[in-house]
Enzyme design. Structure first.
Site, PDB file in Angstrom:
ATOM      1  CE1 TYR A  29      -3.624   2.877   0.855  1.00  0.00           C
ATOM      2  CE2 TYR A  29      -1.060   3.482   2.212  1.00  0.00           C
ATOM      3  CZ  TYR A  29      -2.872   3.515   1.349  1.00  0.00           C
ATOM      4  OH  TYR A  29      -3.476   5.092   1.650  1.00  0.00           O
TER       5      TYR A  29
ATOM      6  CD  GLU B 291      -5.976   4.928  -1.129  1.00  0.00           C
ATOM      7  OE1 GLU B 291      -5.743   5.488  -0.211  1.00  0.00           O
ATOM      8  OE2 GLU B 291      -6.920   4.273  -1.061  1.00  0.00           O
TER       9      GLU B 291
END
Lengths: 290, 394
Positions: B106, B194
């Site tokens: 992530y 993101e």
């Protein structure tokens, strides 16, 4: 006494346009020393009897100003705040709404290295030490001089609560409308600390909103260092998660920013939380008697 | 007026990332199953067929399918297009060459309100909801708070990688992606950017599996390219129209319509409605200094919600004047008498003048916010009871 602003505060208005002129006039009526205004190209002229300057540095040089009030539109307001920090003013109040968050990130980084400047706002009604100095857009008649310190993230709700306090005979030392944006100059805990250390303040009213964790931090601070009685109120207790309630900062996302967490933090710190603004005056009176 | 951040679709966000030099798999947008099949042919299947909707959890909802051939891509697109994901209809799919995944990371950048800094987050727990990881395994997320004036410096990016436990042979590449990602975050005025997951592929290369980019609505004036990607979904249309008229409106699910001035005051008014045992139908802040026309438009939007059974107008005049508000209300009443009762509380600037204008008009006036809320809730309840009685008789 009061915090941040009083009879010695000399204010320059940055962006003295239509809105700025209206409020500058109200501030002068109230007794605030409005010593100058800036607007690039207007240097050497006068607006409503206020001497104008091209740059803030020139205004400060000529007038000895120690504070500024910003009405510059959103696209240039971040730059105006940086100009005020550069001029080493002690107090900067930014009324402007809608400043891009990235501009405020830059401002916050510069501000962190300028400990002598306090920024209130942006997106706020401003600050007032009733009877002494008003820097902002609030209707002065709702405020009265006294010993209650008052900090709020809201605008109109601040007027409503100031009016309730005033009608109940509870005058205020200083009211700080700190603004509803995600990134602000004087977050709730810092504002509470100033009022907690002000000898003229006997009790503090803390008005928060859903979103962020400033109220929790203020409660933590008061639990450790509180010298004054305090009463709190949180707006948005019925707001559903994921919905932005008008203020960019007022949003519950995931577990963060809920009213429950804020109410609990205050109650754990021994600070009673009002269910409605109308309960605040009686709670303040009860807190003062304790 | 504050708007919600502008959300970009994955394919749009990825085109922004690709231009910044961040590796993304080759992909094509498709609006029909045929287009999806030919995209799969062109990209050399296997491919992933992915719903492009502004909502999280599309994978769980069946909005992402793997296809090993153009025929399978056709079939996948046929089942995904038109699908309803959390109330949003899928209008387009993104067909992308499938990555050969060894592991998932992530990587994200957002604004840390408390620290008043940007925050870069990196975790070896990829592909999951990062909020869930943050609350359950906070030690699995490495965080860095770069100086916005300097950007994410190379040593900061490397430190994040080592702290997160990125395999040493991938550190340079992942750190490079992080630096570029921060630069995109800054340049696009992002509120959130993101890559989740960021794939480490079997050959050791790194590629963005998904991309999410939310842009600050207040900065759209300088983001001309991204502004054109702004989409307004069906249930956001009222909110968008309100914004264009100069006020802020949020639809809720109760039956007491609420209008006020100032976000904090309106939020408190919603709370007062709930304290009185009711539920608000909406949040509506007319803003500062609202004139007659804005008040009229605001009241009309609230009344256009069929669920509304009473309307509570709570004005504390500062810049906003009570007489302007009163004239706006009278204008609506004159044009078409509202089908539901109106309750009004006017205080502050020119409140007396406002009350004078409203005298004789078919509405209920109260002096305090609490009393006005109680009355609006009572009237809504009465109307609901009446409607139920009629329904029973039928």
């Amino acid at each position: 006494m009061s915090v941040l602003l009083d009879g010695r505060t000399k204010v320059v208005i940055q962006g003295l346009g239509r809105e700025g002129r209206f409020h500058a006039a109200r501030m002068k009526e109230y007794g605030t020393q409005v010593v100058g205004g800036t607007s690039p190209g207007a240097g050497g002229t006068q607006r409503d009897g206020i001497p104008m300057f091209d740059t803030l540095a020139a205004a400060v040089d000529a007038t000895g100003a120690n504070a500024s009030l910003i009405f510059v539109p959103a696209g240039g307001a971040g730059d105006a705040i940086l100009e005020a920090i550069d001029a080493q003013l002690g107090l900067v109040v930014c009324i402007t709404e809608g400043i891009p968050v990235h501009d405020m990130l830059t401002v916050a980084a510069v501000l962190a290295e300028a400990p002598s400047t306090t920024l209130i706002g942006p997106n706020c009604p401003g600050a007032i030490s009733p009877g002494k100095c008003k820097m902002g857009i609030m209707p002065a008649e709702n405020f009265s001089q006294g010993a209650i310190g008052f900090v709020s993230r809201s605008g109109t709700l601040t007027y409503e609560i100031a009016d309730l306090l005033t009608r109940a005979g509870l005058g205020q030392s200083t009211c700080l409308g700190i603004g509803g944006d995600p990134i602000i100059g004087l977050p709730t805990p810092d504002a509470v600390r100033l009022l907690n250390e002000d000898p003229a303040t006997e009790a503090i009213v803390i008005v928060g909103e859903i979103g962020g964790s400033a109220e929790e931090k203020a409660a933590e601070y008061m639990r450790a260092f509180g010298k004054k009685r305090a009463v709190a109120f949180i707006a948005g207790r019925s707001a559903p998660p994921g919905k932005r309630m008008g203020h960019a900062g007022a949003i519950v996302s995931g577990n963060s920013g809920t009213a429950e967490s804020k109410v609990k933090a205050f109650e754990d710190a021994g600070i009673p939380v009002a269910n409605a603004p109308s309960e605040i005056p009686a709670m303040v009176k009860a807190a003062l008697r304790r | 007026m504050v708007g919600p951040p502008v959300k970009l679709h994955e394919y749009q966000a990825k085109s922004v990332l690709a231009r910044a030099g961040i590796p993304v798999p080759p992909g094509k947008l498709a609006l029909t199953p045929d287009e999806a099949a030919s995209a799969a042919r062109e990209l050399a299947a296997p491919v992933a067929v992915k719903a492009q909707v502004h909502v999280g959890g599309r994978g769980k909802a069946g909005g992402i399918k793997l296809a090993r051939s153009p025929e399978e891509a056709h079939e996948a697109a046929r089942s995904i297009l038109g699908m309803d994901i959390k109330g949003l209809r899928v209008e387009k799919v993104y067909v992308e060459r499938a990555a050969k995944v060894r592991s998932e990371l992530y990587l994200g950048v957002t604004v840390d309100r408390d620290r008043r800094r940007p925050v870069v987050m990196l975790s070896t727990v990829g592909g999951m909801d990062i909020e869930q990881v943050a609350s359950e395994q906070p030690e699995k997320i490495a965080r860095g708070w770069p100086d916005p004036r300097l950007g994410l410096l190379p040593f900061e990016a490397r430190r994040l990688c080592f702290e997160a436990g990125v395999p040493p042979e991938q550190v340079n590449e992942v750190a490079g992606v992080a630096e570029k990602l921060y630069e995109v975050f800054r340049r696009t005025d992002a509120m959130l950017l993101e890559i989740n997951p960021l794939f480490i592929q079997e050959d050791g290369s790194v590629v963005a599996g998904d991309a999410k980019l939310d842009v600050d609505d207040n900065a759209l004036f300088r983001e001309t390219e991204l502004a054109k990607w702004k989409e307004v979904t069906a249930d956001e249309q009222l909110e968008e129209r309100a914004r264009q008229l100069g006020f802020s409106y949020v639809q809720l699910d109760g039956d007491v319509g609420v209008i006020g001035n100032g976000a904090g005051l309106v939020m408190s008014t919603l709370d007062a409605v709930r304290l009185a045992g009711g539920k608000a139908a909406n949040f509506l802040d007319v803003g500062g200094g609202a004139k007659e026309a804005v008040v009229k438009a605001a009241l009309e939007i609230v009344l256009s919600n069929a669920r509304v059974r009473s309307v509570l107008i709570n004005i504390f005049g500062g810049i906003t004047r009570g007489d302007e508000v009163a004239r706006g209300i009278i204008a609506v009443i004159k044009e078409h008498p509202p089908r539901v009762p109106l309750v009004i509380r006017l205080s502050g600037t020119e409140a007396e003048a406002g009350r004078k204008i409203l005298r004789g008009a078919p509405l209920v006036s109260r002096d305090t916010m609490d009393d006005a809320a109680a009355e609006a809730v009572r009237l809504a309840r009465e109307s609901r009871a009446g409607a139920e009685a009629v329904a029973k008789k039928k």
